[in-house]
Scaffold this motif. Structure first.
Motif, PDB file in Angstrom:
ATOM      1  N   PRO B  66       0.830  -1.200   0.000  1.00  0.00           N
ATOM      2  CA  PRO B  66       0.000   0.000   0.000  1.00  0.00           C
ATOM      3  C   PRO B  66       0.867   1.253   0.000  1.00  0.00           C
ATOM      4  CG  PRO B  66      -0.760  -1.561   1.649  1.00  0.00           C
ATOM      5  CD  PRO B  66       0.528  -2.099   1.124  1.00  0.00           C
ATOM      6  N   ALA B  67       0.371   2.320  -0.581  1.00  0.00           N
ATOM      7  CA  ALA B  67       1.177   3.517  -0.824  1.00  0.00           C
ATOM      8  C   ALA B  67       1.795   4.118   0.437  1.00  0.00           C
ATOM      9  CB  ALA B  67       0.338   4.563  -1.534  1.00  0.00           C
ATOM     10  N   ASP B  68       1.128   3.939   1.588  1.00  0.00           N
ATOM     11  CA  ASP B  68       1.665   4.560   2.802  1.00  0.00           C
ATOM     12  C   ASP B  68       2.616   3.638   3.560  1.00  0.00           C
ATOM     13  OD1 ASP B  68      -0.333   2.798   3.436  1.00  0.00           O
ATOM     14  OD2 ASP B  68      -1.113   3.990   5.114  1.00  0.00           O
ATOM     15  N   GLU B  69       2.942   2.458   2.979  1.00  0.00           N
ATOM     16  CA  GLU B  69       3.907   1.563   3.630  1.00  0.00           C
ATOM     17  C   GLU B  69       5.251   1.624   2.914  1.00  0.00           C
ATOM     18  OE1 GLU B  69       2.335  -2.371   4.058  1.00  0.00           O
ATOM     19  OE2 GLU B  69       0.529  -1.624   5.070  1.00  0.00           O
ATOM     20  N   PHE B  70       6.305   1.216   3.603  1.00  0.00           N
ATOM     21  CA  PHE B  70       7.638   1.348   3.009  1.00  0.00           C
ATOM     22  C   PHE B  70       7.883   0.269   1.959  1.00  0.00           C
ATOM     23  CE2 PHE B  70      10.377  -1.889   5.088  1.00  0.00           C
ATOM     24  CZ  PHE B  70       9.491  -2.363   6.040  1.00  0.00           C
ATOM     25  N   ASN B  71       8.647   0.653   0.953  1.00  0.00           N
ATOM     26  CA  ASN B  71       8.963  -0.243  -0.152  1.00  0.00           C
ATOM     27  C   ASN B  71      10.480  -0.262  -0.343  1.00  0.00           C
ATOM     28  OD1 ASN B  71       9.360  -1.535  -2.598  1.00  0.00           O
ATOM     29  ND2 ASN B  71       7.517  -0.678  -3.526  1.00  0.00           N
TER      30      ASN B  71
END
Lengths: 117, 134
Positions: B66-71
């Protein structure tokens, strides 16, 4: 260059032992000097009477026995790691060079590269 | 991360090889490897190659958190693009885990490539330091 592999994990920890040996043999293929030291739970890797069939895995001790074929000197094994686990030198599958814990840091300084498992 | 952009006068610059044995989201080892590489590069050192071995080959998977989690994989890719770091996934370790197979032409994330253990050893021979994470 001189390489020291420091083996400190128990055997049958997933593919770790197998993949460490693959890396070690690749370094050997580059005509480098390789030595190995076993410390902490790593000493279990050299114990006799392993029954890896029960885990459907390759025999880790047998793998280390092949080092001699590649012209690698007998491995170092830390005395205290054996004593703490009540393992005797005669419980091991191959001849080893015994090393007191106090000398481990000094041993590592003798090599150009130190790798773990 | 607040790092000085200019190195201290007289600093000896080193060239590093980094080996990552941990998968991106299990424990902190992979994150630590990334932070080390980032900090070293920001201080003017070089990172020749990052070699993903063992469980580290899971960095080859295209993840879509998800966009608000770190990648972490995307950050490695950006670092490689910015600084020319060679990100190598071990072919044998990746095949063992079904992460990659030679027949497929699947594209990897930009900056990553697949190669053998020889590339790790070659880099270790030619650089000043090897750091192993995980």
């Amino acid at each position: 260059m001189r390489y020291l592999f420091v083996i400190r994990r128990a055997p049958y920890d997933g593919l770790r032992a197998i993949e460490t040996l693959d890396l070690l043999l690749t370094v050997v293929a580059f005509d480098q000097t390789v030595e190995v030291v076993f410390v902490d739970d790593g000493v279990w890797q050299l114990c006799r009477n392993q029954r890896p069939q029960a885990l459907a895995q390759r025999d880790v001790a047998a793998m280390w026995q092949t080092l001699e074929v590649y012209g690698i000197d007998p491995p170092w094994v830390e005395n205290e790691s054996l004593c703490e686990r009540r393992i005797k030198a005669s419980d091991l599958v191959l001849p080893v060079r015994s090393l007191p814990r106090a000398r481990l840091a000094g041993l590592m300084r003798e090599y150009d590269r130190v790798l773990g498992d | 991360m607040d790092v000085e952009e200019t190195a201290v006068k007289g600093t000896r610059f080193l060239e590093f090889t980094i080996q990552v044995n941990a998968s991106p989201y299990a424990g902190a080892a992979a994150e630590h490897a990334y932070r080390f590489a980032q900090a070293a590069l920001a201080r003017g050192h070089k990172v020749r190659r990052v070699f993903f071995y063992g469980e580290g080959v899971y960095h080859a998977l295209k993840v879509s958190p998800p966009a608000d989690e770190f990648n972490l994989v995307a950050r490695w890719s950006q670092l490689a693009m910015s600084y020319g770091v060679d990100l190598v996934i071990c072919s044998a370790a990746a095949q063992r885990r079904g992460v990659w197979e030679p027949q497929t032409q699947d594209e990897l994330i930009p900056g990553f490539r697949i190669a053998g253990l020889a590339l790790l050893v070659e880099s270790v021979l030619e650089t000043d330091r090897l750091l192993v994470f995980g």
